[in-house]
Design a protein around this motif. Structure first.
Motif, short mmCIF file in Angstrom:
data_model
loop_
_atom_site.label_atom_id
_atom_site.label_comp_id
_atom_site.label_asym_id
_atom_site.label_seq_id
_atom_site.Cartn_x
_atom_site.Cartn_y
_atom_site.Cartn_z
N LYS A 53 0.81 -1.22 0.00
CA LYS A 53 0.00 0.00 0.00
C LYS A 53 0.84 1.26 0.00
CE LYS A 53 -3.77 -2.17 2.57
NZ LYS A 53 -4.49 -2.16 3.86
N GLU A 54 2.04 1.19 0.54
CA GLU A 54 2.89 2.38 0.60
C GLU A 54 3.65 2.61 -0.69
OE1 GLU A 54 5.40 2.45 4.02
OE2 GLU A 54 3.73 2.34 5.43
N THR A 55 4.31 1.57 -1.20
CA THR A 55 5.14 1.73 -2.40
C THR A 55 4.37 1.50 -3.70
OG1 THR A 55 5.81 -0.60 -2.48
CG2 THR A 55 7.14 0.90 -1.09
N LYS A 56 3.19 0.87 -3.59
CA LYS A 56 2.36 0.50 -4.74
C LYS A 56 2.99 -0.62 -5.58
CE LYS A 56 -0.49 3.72 -3.59
NZ LYS A 56 -1.40 3.39 -2.54
N ASP A 57 4.05 -1.26 -5.07
CA ASP A 57 4.63 -2.41 -5.75
C ASP A 57 3.62 -3.56 -5.74
OD1 ASP A 57 7.05 -1.17 -6.27
OD2 ASP A 57 8.00 -1.93 -4.45
N VAL A 58 3.59 -4.31 -6.84
CA VAL A 58 2.69 -5.46 -6.95
C VAL A 58 3.53 -6.71 -7.19
CG1 VAL A 58 0.81 -6.52 -8.26
CG2 VAL A 58 0.86 -4.03 -7.94
N ASN A 59 3.30 -7.72 -6.36
CA ASN A 59 3.98 -9.00 -6.54
C ASN A 59 2.94 -10.09 -6.77
OD1 ASN A 59 6.92 -8.57 -6.10
ND2 ASN A 59 6.18 -7.68 -4.20
N LEU A 60 3.29 -11.04 -7.61
CA LEU A 60 2.44 -12.20 -7.87
C LEU A 60 3.16 -13.44 -7.37
CD1 LEU A 60 1.55 -11.51 -11.63
CD2 LEU A 60 0.24 -10.83 -9.63
N PHE A 61 2.45 -14.27 -6.61
CA PHE A 61 3.04 -15.55 -6.25
C PHE A 61 1.98 -16.63 -6.29
CE2 PHE A 61 1.97 -13.55 -2.21
CZ PHE A 61 1.37 -14.57 -1.47
N SER A 62 2.43 -17.83 -6.57
CA SER A 62 1.52 -18.96 -6.75
C SER A 62 1.43 -19.80 -5.49
CB SER A 62 2.01 -19.86 -7.89
OG SER A 62 2.01 -19.16 -9.10
N VAL A 63 0.26 -20.40 -5.32
CA VAL A 63 0.09 -21.47 -4.35
C VAL A 63 -0.13 -22.71 -5.21
CG1 VAL A 63 -1.32 -22.40 -2.47
CG2 VAL A 63 -0.99 -19.90 -2.68
N TYR A 64 0.80 -23.66 -5.12
CA TYR A 64 0.70 -24.84 -5.98
C TYR A 64 -0.55 -25.64 -5.67
CZ TYR A 64 5.42 -23.74 -7.41
OH TYR A 64 6.52 -23.10 -7.91
N ARG A 65 -1.22 -26.08 -6.70
CA ARG A 65 -2.51 -26.73 -6.56
C ARG A 65 -2.48 -28.01 -5.76
NH1 ARG A 65 -4.59 -29.52 -11.67
NH2 ARG A 65 -3.15 -31.23 -11.81
N ASP A 66 -1.32 -28.67 -5.68
CA ASP A 66 -1.20 -29.91 -4.92
C ASP A 66 -0.73 -29.69 -3.49
OD1 ASP A 66 -2.06 -31.39 -7.07
OD2 ASP A 66 -0.06 -31.90 -7.76
N THR A 67 -0.65 -28.43 -3.06
CA THR A 67 -0.25 -28.14 -1.68
C THR A 67 -1.24 -28.80 -0.73
OG1 THR A 67 0.68 -26.02 -2.39
CG2 THR A 67 0.28 -26.29 -0.04
N TYR A 68 -0.71 -29.59 0.19
CA TYR A 68 -1.54 -30.39 1.10
C TYR A 68 -1.81 -29.58 2.36
CZ TYR A 68 -3.28 -34.99 2.61
OH TYR A 68 -4.08 -36.04 2.99
N VAL A 69 -3.07 -29.22 2.59
CA VAL A 69 -3.44 -28.33 3.70
C VAL A 69 -4.73 -28.83 4.37
CG1 VAL A 69 -2.42 -26.30 2.58
CG2 VAL A 69 -4.85 -26.82 2.22
N LYS A 70 -5.05 -28.19 5.49
CA LYS A 70 -6.34 -28.45 6.12
C LYS A 70 -7.38 -27.61 5.38
CE LYS A 70 -8.92 -28.32 10.42
NZ LYS A 70 -8.89 -28.07 11.87
N ILE A 71 -8.37 -28.28 4.81
CA ILE A 71 -9.42 -27.59 4.06
C ILE A 71 -10.43 -26.97 5.02
CG2 ILE A 71 -11.29 -27.86 2.38
CD1 ILE A 71 -8.51 -28.16 1.15
N ASP A 72 -10.86 -27.74 6.01
CA ASP A 72 -11.73 -27.28 7.10
C ASP A 72 -11.92 -28.46 8.06
OD1 ASP A 72 -13.59 -28.98 5.93
OD2 ASP A 72 -14.86 -27.39 5.15
N ASP A 73 -12.76 -28.29 9.07
CA ASP A 73 -12.95 -29.35 10.06
C ASP A 73 -13.69 -30.55 9.47
OD1 ASP A 73 -11.64 -27.97 12.04
OD2 ASP A 73 -13.45 -26.95 12.72
N THR A 74 -14.50 -30.34 8.46
CA THR A 74 -15.26 -31.44 7.85
C THR A 74 -14.41 -32.26 6.89
OG1 THR A 74 -17.28 -30.12 7.97
CG2 THR A 74 -17.31 -31.99 6.47
N HIS A 75 -13.65 -31.60 6.04
CA HIS A 75 -12.91 -32.29 4.98
C HIS A 75 -11.47 -32.63 5.36
CE1 HIS A 75 -16.24 -30.23 2.89
NE2 HIS A 75 -16.32 -31.39 2.28
N GLY A 76 -10.98 -32.05 6.42
CA GLY A 76 -9.64 -32.37 6.89
C GLY A 76 -8.55 -31.98 5.92
N LEU A 77 -7.50 -32.83 5.82
CA LEU A 77 -6.36 -32.55 4.94
C LEU A 77 -6.66 -32.99 3.51
CD1 LEU A 77 -3.51 -33.78 7.31
CD2 LEU A 77 -4.05 -31.41 6.75
N ASP A 78 -6.28 -32.12 2.57
CA ASP A 78 -6.50 -32.42 1.16
C ASP A 78 -5.67 -31.43 0.34
OD1 ASP A 78 -7.51 -33.48 -1.20
OD2 ASP A 78 -9.60 -33.41 -0.54
#
Length: 199
Positions: A53-78
């Motif tokens: 917000k200060e410099t107005k620089d914009v960066n793009l970064f990816s979250v790889y689609r196969d990253t294994y994370v907690k989806i929520d309490d119902t679906h758990g890790l996926d």
């Protein structure tokens, strides 16, 4: 653009303070023909646009689609790309925030067809393709859309989408695929800077 409340999105007040100088927005490319499609589709591209917000620089970064994370309490890790299938954009943002501490409140889900339209509306985009990418692209096109060579060239919407989605062309695999997605997005944003505001 969808905006949700803090509770639905797993916002952490501590992270809010740490990221107060940044605005993060999630861009999701979903495997649906209609961007309004909600559950049942995966987000095969996840790109975070981070604006200082200060410099107005914009960066793009990816979250790889196969990253294994907690989806929520119902679906758990996926895999994180499954979050969209379980609960659309809201569920995807929750999974990103809870696992990666990004406190994203805004997101956009785009179908591949929408990307075709955006690129074509801007007269195509310029990319610098490799020999491998040219060969892979040409397998997916009829004669009139085939690329004549590698190197710098203008891609139309269909070509840009196929370029973004190449998955098996190099040893870099999904890493290069995500690089290509950001190349396409950056090229569209660059063209948008010179486009009439009404468009």
């Amino acid at each position: 653009v969808e905006t949700y409340g803090d509770e639905e999105l797993g916002i952490n007040p501590r992270v809010d303070e740490e990221l107060k100088d940044y605005q993060n927005v999630a861009l999701l490319g979903i495997d649906a023909t209609d961007a309004k499609a909600e559950k049942g589709h995966r987000s095969d591209a996840i790109i975070i646009v981070s604006v200082n917000k200060e410099t107005k620089d914009v960066n793009l970064f990816s979250v790889y689609r196969d990253t294994y994370v907690k989806i929520d309490d119902t679906h758990g890790l996926d895999k994180i790309n499954h979050a969209y299938a379980y609960g659309s954009l809201e569920q995807s943002l929750w999974a990103i925030n809870k696992n990666l501490d990004l406190n994203i409140r805004e997101g956009i889900a785009l179908s591949w067809e929408r990307i075709v339209k955006v690129v074509d509306e801007r007269g195509g985009i310029t990319v610098n393709g490799t020999d491998n990418e040219e060969q892979y692209l040409n397998r997916g096109f009829g004669e009139k859309d085939k690329l004549k060579s590698s190197g710098e060239q203008v891609l139309n919407g269909n070509q840009a989408v196929l370029y973004s989605r190449i998955r098996k062309d190099s040893a870099k695999g999904d890493q290069r695929r995500n690089e290509r997605m950001k190349i396409v997005l950056a090229a569209v944003l660059e063209k948008a800077k010179t486009t009439d505001l009404s468009k």
